[in-house]
Design a protein around this motif. Structure first.
Motif, PDB file in Angstrom:
ATOM      1  N   ARG A   1      -4.469  22.962  75.299  1.00 23.86           N
ATOM      2  CA  ARG A   1      -3.305  23.786  74.998  1.00 23.86           C
ATOM      3  C   ARG A   1      -2.218  22.920  74.381  1.00 23.86           C
ATOM      4  O   ARG A   1      -1.867  21.878  74.925  1.00 23.86           O
ATOM      5  CB  ARG A   1      -2.762  24.441  76.279  1.00 23.86           C
ATOM      6  CG  ARG A   1      -3.652  25.550  76.756  1.00 23.86           C
ATOM      7  CD  ARG A   1      -2.969  26.346  77.855  1.00 23.86           C
ATOM      8  NE  ARG A   1      -3.903  27.342  78.364  1.00 23.86           N
ATOM      9  CZ  ARG A   1      -3.623  28.178  79.362  1.00 23.86           C
ATOM     10  NH1 ARG A   1      -2.431  28.134  79.939  1.00 23.86           N
ATOM     11  NH2 ARG A   1      -4.520  29.055  79.757  1.00 23.86           N
TER      12      ARG A   1
ATOM     13  N   GLU B   1      -7.571  23.036  78.132  1.00 23.16           N
ATOM     14  CA  GLU B   1      -7.501  24.497  78.289  1.00 23.16           C
ATOM     15  C   GLU B   1      -8.335  24.900  79.510  1.00 23.16           C
ATOM     16  O   GLU B   1      -9.560  24.728  79.518  1.00 23.16           O
ATOM     17  CB  GLU B   1      -8.033  25.149  77.011  1.00 23.16           C
ATOM     18  CG  GLU B   1      -8.355  26.624  77.108  1.00 23.16           C
ATOM     19  CD  GLU B   1      -7.145  27.488  77.432  1.00 23.16           C
ATOM     20  OE1 GLU B   1      -6.193  27.499  76.650  1.00 23.16           O
ATOM     21  OE2 GLU B   1      -7.172  28.154  78.488  1.00 23.16           O
TER      22      GLU B   1
ATOM     23  N   LYS C   1       1.964  33.636  73.135  1.00 26.12           N
ATOM     24  CA  LYS C   1       1.339  32.960  74.271  1.00 26.12           C
ATOM     25  C   LYS C   1       2.177  31.798  74.795  1.00 26.12           C
ATOM     26  O   LYS C   1       2.048  31.415  75.938  1.00 26.12           O
ATOM     27  CB  LYS C   1       0.003  32.338  73.811  1.00 26.12           C
ATOM     28  CG  LYS C   1      -1.137  33.297  73.691  1.00 26.12           C
ATOM     29  CD  LYS C   1      -2.441  32.700  74.204  1.00 26.12           C
ATOM     30  CE  LYS C   1      -3.050  31.672  73.297  1.00 26.12           C
ATOM     31  NZ  LYS C   1      -4.236  32.238  72.612  1.00 26.12           N
TER      32      LYS C   1
ATOM     33  N   ASN D   1       1.501  23.188  73.674  1.00 29.49           N
ATOM     34  CA  ASN D   1       2.575  24.075  74.130  1.00 29.49           C
ATOM     35  C   ASN D   1       3.822  23.977  73.262  1.00 29.49           C
ATOM     36  O   ASN D   1       4.323  22.885  73.018  1.00 29.49           O
ATOM     37  CB  ASN D   1       2.963  23.710  75.565  1.00 29.49           C
ATOM     38  CG  ASN D   1       1.778  23.849  76.503  1.00 29.49           C
ATOM     39  OD1 ASN D   1       1.434  24.944  76.932  1.00 29.49           O
ATOM     40  ND2 ASN D   1       1.127  22.733  76.807  1.00 29.49           N
TER      41      ASN D   1
ATOM     42  N   CYS E   1      -5.501  37.756  72.172  1.00 31.80           N
ATOM     43  CA  CYS E   1      -4.816  36.993  71.120  1.00 31.80           C
ATOM     44  C   CYS E   1      -3.302  37.016  71.290  1.00 31.80           C
ATOM     45  O   CYS E   1      -2.596  36.199  70.709  1.00 31.80           O
ATOM     46  CB  CYS E   1      -5.284  37.378  69.718  1.00 31.80           C
ATOM     47  SG  CYS E   1      -5.287  39.124  69.320  1.00 31.80           S
ATOM     48  N   LEU E   2      -2.798  37.932  72.109  1.00 35.57           N
ATOM     49  CA  LEU E   2      -1.357  37.909  72.422  1.00 35.57           C
ATOM     50  C   LEU E   2      -1.065  37.055  73.653  1.00 35.57           C
ATOM     51  O   LEU E   2       0.089  36.787  73.970  1.00 35.57           O
ATOM     52  CB  LEU E   2      -0.844  39.332  72.659  1.00 35.57           C
ATOM     53  CG  LEU E   2      -0.950  40.294  71.480  1.00 35.57           C
ATOM     54  CD1 LEU E   2      -0.300  41.616  71.829  1.00 35.57           C
ATOM     55  CD2 LEU E   2      -0.304  39.688  70.245  1.00 35.57           C
ATOM     56  N   GLY E   3      -2.116  36.670  74.369  1.00 36.90           N
ATOM     57  CA  GLY E   3      -1.917  35.842  75.543  1.00 36.90           C
ATOM     58  C   GLY E   3      -1.275  36.578  76.694  1.00 36.90           C
ATOM     59  O   GLY E   3      -0.488  35.998  77.448  1.00 36.90           O
TER      60      GLY E   3
ATOM     61  N   TYR F   1       1.638  28.869  73.733  1.00 42.80           N
ATOM     62  CA  TYR F   1       0.804  27.691  73.447  1.00 42.80           C
ATOM     63  C   TYR F   1      -0.265  28.103  72.451  1.00 42.80           C
ATOM     64  O   TYR F   1      -0.591  29.285  72.307  1.00 42.80           O
ATOM     65  CB  TYR F   1       0.153  27.126  74.718  1.00 42.80           C
ATOM     66  CG  TYR F   1      -0.783  28.098  75.401  1.00 42.80           C
ATOM     67  CD1 TYR F   1      -2.139  28.178  75.052  1.00 42.80           C
ATOM     68  CD2 TYR F   1      -0.316  28.955  76.406  1.00 42.80           C
ATOM     69  CE1 TYR F   1      -2.991  29.086  75.669  1.00 42.80           C
ATOM     70  CE2 TYR F   1      -1.168  29.862  77.026  1.00 42.80           C
ATOM     71  CZ  TYR F   1      -2.491  29.914  76.651  1.00 42.80           C
ATOM     72  OH  TYR F   1      -3.336  30.808  77.254  1.00 42.80           O
ATOM     73  N   GLN F   2      -0.770  27.090  71.749  1.00 43.86           N
ATOM     74  CA  GLN F   2      -1.849  27.305  70.797  1.00 43.86           C
ATOM     75  C   GLN F   2      -3.084  26.641  71.376  1.00 43.86           C
ATOM     76  O   GLN F   2      -2.990  25.511  71.883  1.00 43.86           O
ATOM     77  CB  GLN F   2      -1.459  26.630  69.471  1.00 43.86           C
ATOM     78  CG  GLN F   2      -2.505  26.678  68.380  1.00 43.86           C
ATOM     79  CD  GLN F   2      -2.136  25.745  67.223  1.00 43.86           C
ATOM     80  OE1 GLN F   2      -1.462  24.729  67.416  1.00 43.86           O
ATOM     81  NE2 GLN F   2      -2.578  26.075  66.031  1.00 43.86           N
TER      82      GLN F   2
ATOM     83  N   CYS G   1      -2.445  35.989  64.842  1.00 43.27           N
ATOM     84  CA  CYS G   1      -2.643  35.267  66.109  1.00 43.27           C
ATOM     85  C   CYS G   1      -4.128  35.203  66.436  1.00 43.27           C
ATOM     86  O   CYS G   1      -4.806  36.227  66.443  1.00 43.27           O
ATOM     87  CB  CYS G   1      -1.951  35.996  67.262  1.00 43.27           C
ATOM     88  SG  CYS G   1      -0.177  35.867  67.259  1.00 43.27           S
TER      89      CYS G   1
END
Ligand code: ADP
Ligand code: ZN
Ligand code: MG
Length: 491
Positions: A89, A289, A99, A91, A52-54, A101-102, A161
């Motif tokens: 994604r 993604e 990250k 960005n 979740c932190l990427g 991006y979501q 997140c």
């Protein structure tokens, strides 16, 4: 520029156009793409992991429960669910999004073409289209205040997140701030009934951005829209829309042009402020993604979800209006939450006459709660107590006047109905000759009504029942009294 009061004539020249974007957090136990707990209010930065932190190399795995909830919501909102949808994604840079991006869905969202019905003028209903419902993840939170050094520092809590969200985008079908309020109220009610979210706006589990433009009535083209963000209650959304509609009309009336921009609602000042213009708008550079395969919702999965869909509020109200002979407003009260409606119906089923349970709940309990400013959950009288009262009344063991007095005591003392009834055991007059004596006296006192009754106005029996009930201080056995009144009047 603050909106000055515009004359009704000028306001009437324009038609607002509104579309709403609603983000809803799903009530899954874990996050959308990792096993971290999905819960509000934990110690900051305790429910986080590389996914979740990427962090580099971490790989997302889709939470099946999130798909199930998103599918349930889609079906409840009359959407068509796509068999194959694609994560993308989105960005952008922001401190609460480590990250960069979501994970969201873009051109192939989970669901499309839905609608919600809202009440319209003259008892009609109006359909507001739902363009799409897609899945995505939430970002973290920047904490701007609450710390000793908040004046100079911003802290980050990344617990949020990766929280699973659905975004529900309406068509620009809404025409007034009131209609927007209704749409949101219905949407929230439907989501609560399906159980996919707690829709708690204070905790941010339901958030709404409002898009609004105005055009001259009769014009075909939409005007330039403004997006209003940061509005954290339905009432404020209505107020923000009212403000923004007037502001835009004023701009146009003064010969200007509405700018496409994002504005923030300031609840303290009751106005919106420009946050960023079109030129500063993000370019999200969406792309598929690469770490997640297409999401496949099989026909079997969809059918299973359909079976788990509960009876939805509108349908339930219609059924209950027929089943319990309710007024529309009363049906609304009884279905305010699914949990409450379930409790009511489970109890009503056990009563000799379920309609009486509805009646007593609405007339004796809801009214007193309202007068005391209490919620249903705070009622001293349980559903079982209401059923007991209904059965006693049905069997004629208490009169409605006695029942009212018992409920008075319940609310004065904060006791349930059974406790009060067992203690007070209201006296009943069941001696037929004593009741007959009271009826004779009532008949003697009202010769005109007797004459009318005998001339065919049979409803007057109720008048004599009422007279005798009063004379007996509410103690006459109702069944016996009814029977004897008719016998005397006919005889
Ligand atoms: P964007 O590309 O800026 O995200 P969309 O077309 O995706 O805009 O629409 C976002 C939201 O704005 C939707 O709810 C839609 O109904 C609403 N909307 C679109 N155009 C208008 C308009 N001219 N006036 C008011 N609302 C609009
Ligand atoms: Zn995690
Ligand atoms: Mg859009």
């Amino acid at each position: 520029m603050p909106a000055a009061a515009l004359s009704p004539d000028i306001l009437a020249k324009y038609e607002p156009v509104i579309g709403l974007e609603v983000h809803v957090q799903l009530l899954t136990a874990s996050k959308a793409f990792c096993g971290c707990a999905n819960k509000f209010g934990a110690e900051p930065n305790t429910n986080i992991c590389p996914v979740c932190l990427g962090l580099p190399g971490a790989l997302p795995v889709l939470n099946a429960k999130a798909v199930e909830f998103a599918t349930l919501a889609s079906l409840a909102l009359n959407c068509q669910v796509r068999e194959r949808s694609i994560f993308a994604r989105k960005n952008y840079f922001y401190p609460d999004l480590p990250k960069g991006y979501q994970i969201s869905q873009y051109d192939k969202p989970l669901a499309e073409y839905g609608w919600i019905e809202v009440p319209a003028a003259g008892g009609a209903t109006k359909r507001i289209g739902i363009t799409r419902l897609h899945m995505e993840e939430d970002a973290g939170k920047s904490l701007h205040d609450g710390f000793g050094d908040s004046a100079t520092r911003t802290y980050l809590d990344l617990n949020r997140c990766g929280t699973p969200l659905v975004e529900i985008v309406s068509e620009p079908d809404i025409r007034t701030p009131d209609e927007a309020f209704e749409y949101l109220t219905r949407l929230k009610e439907i989501l609560l009934y399906t159980g996919v979210s707690d829709c708690n706006m204070e905790e941010g589990s339901l958030r709404c951005d409002a898009n609004v433009s105005v055009r001259l009535k009769g014009a075909e083209k939409f005007g330039t829209k403004v997006e209003v963000k940061n509005v954290n209650s339905f009432r404020f959304i209505r107020a923000a829309l009212e403000y923004e509609i007037e502001r835009q009309i004023e701009v146009i009336e003064n010969g200007g042009r509405v700018m496409q921009e994002t504005r923030l609602w300031n609840a303290n000042e009751g106005r919106t402020y420009s946050m960023r213009s079109k030129e500063q708008a993000h370019d999200y550079r969406y792309f598929p993604e690469p770490d997640l395969p297409p999401l496949i919702v099989s026909p079997q999965f969809l059918a299973e979800a359909g079976k788990r869909l509960p009876e939805l509020p509108e349908a339930r109200r219609a059924r209950m209006i027929a089943e319990y002979e309710l007024a529309a407003q009363d049906a609304q009260t009884l279905t305010a939450s699914r949990e409450f409606a379930d409790r009511f119906e489970a109890a009503a089923k056990t009563a000799k006459n379920p309609r009486r349970v509805a009646n007593i709940l609405l007339s004796e309990v809801a009214g007193r709660l309202k007068a005391l400013g209490l919620e249903q959950e705070q009622s001293p009288v349980s559903m079982a107590g209401i059923v007991m009262a209904a059965d006693l009344l049905e069997e004629g063991k208490i009169s409605s006047k006695q029942m009212k007095q018992l409920f008075d005591v319940c609310f004065e003392k904060g006791e349930d109905f059974s406790a009060v009834y067992e203690r007070e055991k209201p006296q009943q007059l069941t001696d037929a000759s004593a009741i007959e004596a009271l009826i004779d006296a009532a008949i003697a006192a009202s010769p005109k009504q007797v004459e009318q009754y005998r001339a065919g106005k049979k409803t007057l029996a109720g008048f004599f029942v009422g007279q005798v009930m009063r004379a007996s201080k509410g103690q006459a056995n109702p069944a016996l009294l009814n029977e004897l009144v008719v016998k005397k009047l006919e005889g």
